[in-house]
Design an enzyme around this catalytic site. Structure first.
Site, short mmCIF file in Angstrom:
data_model
loop_
_atom_site.label_atom_id
_atom_site.label_comp_id
_atom_site.label_asym_id
_atom_site.label_seq_id
_atom_site.Cartn_x
_atom_site.Cartn_y
_atom_site.Cartn_z
N CYS A 1 -24.30 -8.37 -22.17
CA CYS A 1 -25.11 -7.67 -21.17
C CYS A 1 -25.69 -6.39 -21.75
CB CYS A 1 -24.29 -7.37 -19.92
SG CYS A 1 -22.89 -6.27 -20.20
N ASP B 1 -17.15 -12.97 -21.19
CA ASP B 1 -18.14 -12.14 -20.49
C ASP B 1 -17.70 -10.67 -20.54
OD1 ASP B 1 -20.28 -11.36 -18.93
OD2 ASP B 1 -19.25 -11.78 -17.03
N ASP C 1 -7.82 -9.96 -17.19
CA ASP C 1 -8.50 -8.68 -17.06
C ASP C 1 -7.48 -7.56 -17.24
OD1 ASP C 1 -11.49 -7.91 -15.95
OD2 ASP C 1 -10.03 -6.32 -15.52
N ARG D 1 -22.29 -18.63 -13.55
CA ARG D 1 -21.10 -19.14 -12.85
C ARG D 1 -21.30 -20.59 -12.42
NH1 ARG D 1 -20.79 -13.47 -11.08
NH2 ARG D 1 -22.20 -13.75 -9.30
N PHE E 1 -12.20 -11.27 -19.49
CA PHE E 1 -12.88 -10.16 -18.80
C PHE E 1 -13.30 -10.64 -17.40
CE2 PHE E 1 -13.92 -9.90 -23.36
CZ PHE E 1 -13.37 -8.67 -23.70
#
Length: 396
Positions: A340, A300, A250, A212, A228
Site C-alpha cells: 500500500c 498485507d 496481528d 478480500r 497482518f
C-alpha cells in the site's frame, strides 16, 4: 485584494495537464500575504490564469488546486457539487456490492485535495490532511449536512502528516454524537465491525474489498495464513469460501478481539479460526523452523515507505516477508501479496516479489493483479492516486 502566485517560466506544464500540486520551487513571486489555507489564484510568469488553489506556507506542496475554472467560487456549493459527483461515480459500486461502507471522497482523485471521507453506515468519517481542507472545514460540513442529513459526522485528522501542512492533529465529533459502540457495515453480504474512534486510518481498510473477494476463490478446503490481519476480514472471506482453517496473525490484541467478533457477527465456524498475537516477521521464521506449511498465504503489511528515502528499506522488508512466505507455502500454493506504499511502483513491487522467489529457491507464476477497490478511483490527471498493488501468485 486576492492573493496570487506567479510561477517560474516553464513551470506551468503540470498545471496545464491538470495536475493539482504546485511545489515551492515552482513559484517565482507571491502577490499579497496569503495565510495558511487561504485561496490563491495561480498565474504563469506573464499573468495567464492557471488555477485556483489553497495556499500552504509550510509545505513543500505550496499550493493544492481546488479548481481550474477561474469563475468557480470555493464555497459550500463547490463542496456540494464535488461530493455529489463523487457519490454519483460510486453509485453502481455501492449498489452492486450492497455496501453500507464505502469511500465517498478520495482526496485529490475526486478534486478535493487532502479530503478523505469514508461512510460507515450512518457515520461519515473525515480525514482532513491539507491546509485548504482545514480552512474550509465549515463549508465541507455544511455540504455533508445537505447531502447526508441523517448522518453523524466524525473527524479522524489525528495523523502526523498534518504537521507538514502546519496543522495540529485533531479528532472528534463534527456533527452529532460520537458512536458509543463499533459501527457495523455490510460488504458483499458480510457484516464487519468498524471502530471509528480508535481504528486505523478512518477505522477500516475499505480499499481491499476486491482483494478480500478474490481470496474467497482460493480458499476452499485450504489452510490459510492471514498475516497482518487487523480485524480479520480476509479471514471472513476465506471462511465463507470453505477453507479448512484460517490463522489470523496481528500484533494488536484489540484487533484480534474484533476479528473474533467479526466471525461471530456472520455466524461462521469459529472452530476453524486461530488467532495469533505475534510479530509477523518473527512468526514467519518460527513457522519455517518448525516446518509448518500452508496452502494459501495473505501478506498485507502496513505501509513500509513514507518517503523516497525509505524506499530501499521498504524493498528489503517486502522481499524478506515474501521470501519466507514462499518457503512455508506448499508446492503449488497461492500467495496474495500487497503493497500500500504509493512510492512503491507496480513494476518495482513485482520485481521485489520475483527476487524474493529467486532467493527462496521457488518458481513464481503471477496469476492476477489486484488493486484498490472502485470507490478509490484514480484521476487521469493525478497518477499518485494509484497506491495499492496486489499480486495473486502460484508458487512452486
Amino acid at each position: 485584494m486576492s492573493c496570487a502566485l506567479y510561477l517560474q517560466p516553464g513551470r506551468e506544464k503540470s498545471l496545464k495537464r491538470k495536475h493539482p500540486w504546485v511545489f515551492s520551487k515552482a513559484i517565482k513571486k507571491i502577490k499579497g500575504k496569503p495565510a495558511l489555507g487561504d485561496t490563491v489564484t495561480i498565474y504563469t510568469h506573464d499573468g495567464q490564469y492557471l488555477a485556483t488553489a489553497a495556499y500552504s506556507p509550510d509545505s513543500q506542496i505550496r499550493a493544492r488546486v481546488w479548481s481550474f475554472n477561474k469563475n468557480e467560487q470555493i464555497d459550500t456549493q463547490f463542496f456540494v457539487n464535488r461530493l455529489r459527483r463523487a457519490l454519483d461515480a460510486r453509485q453502481h459500486t455501492i449498489e452492486e456490492g450492497g455496501l453500507s461502507g464505502f469511500r465517498l471522497s478520495a482526496a485529490e482523485s475526486d478534486g478535493l485535495p487532502g479530503i478523505t471521507i469514508d461512510k460507515f453506515d450512518n457515520y461519515l468519517v473525515c480525514q482532513l490532511l491539507s491546509a485548504g481542507a482545514e480552512r474550509h472545514k465549515g463549508d465541507l460540513l455544511m455540504a455533508l449536512r445537505e447531502l447526508f442529513p441523517d448522518c453523524y459526522i466524525y473527524e479522524r485528522s489525528d495523523v502526523d502528516v498534518r504537521k507538514k501542512e502546519g496543522l495540529e492533529k485533531t479528532a472528534g465529533p463534527l456533527w452529532g454524537d460520537a458512536p458509543e459502540a463499533p459501527v457495523i457495515i455490510e460488504e458483499n453480504g458480510l457484516k464487519i465491525e468498524v471502530d471509528i474512534i480508535n481504528g486505523h486510518k478512518t477505522g477500516f481498510y475499505l480499499d481491499q474489498r476486491d482483494s478480500r473477494a478474490a481470496l474467497e476463490r482460493f480458499a476452499k478446503n485450504k489452510t490459510v495464513l492471514n498475516c497482518f490481519c487487523y480485524t480479520g476480514t480476509f479471514g471472513l472471506y476465506a471462511l465463507r469460501g470453505g477453507c479448512e482453517k484460517v490463522i489470523n496473525v496481528d500484533v494488536s490484541q484489540p484487533a484480534l478481539d474484533t476479528a473474533k467478533r467479526n466471525v461471530e457477527h456472520n455466524n461462521l465456524d469459529l472452530s476453524k479460526v486461530e488467532f495469533v498475537k505475534q510479530d509477523v516477521f518473527k512468526l514467519l521464521r518460527q513457522y519455517r523452523e518448525e516446518g509448518r506449511q500452508f496452502d494459501t498465504i495473505v501478506m498485507d503489511p502496513p505501509k513500509f515507505a513514507e518517503s523516497k528515502a525509505q524506499l530501499n528499506g521498504a524493498c528489503r522488508g517486502y522481499k524478506d516477508i515474501n521470501m519466507i512466505a514462499m518457503q512455508i507455502l506448499k508446492p503449488g500454493g497461492t500467495l496474495l501479496t500487497f503493497s500500500c506504499s504509493g512510492l512503491m511502483e507496480q513494476n518495482l513491487f513485482q520485481k521485489v516479489v520475483a527476487d524474493a522467489a529467486l532467493d527462496a529457491g521457488k518458481e513464481l507464476l503471477i496469476m492476477e493483479r489486484l488493486n484498490q477497490a472502485a470507490d478509490h478511483p484514480i484521476s487521469g490527471n493525478y497518477p499518485e492516486g494509484f497506491y495499492l498493488k496486489g499480486l495473486v501468485c502460484k508458487v512452486y
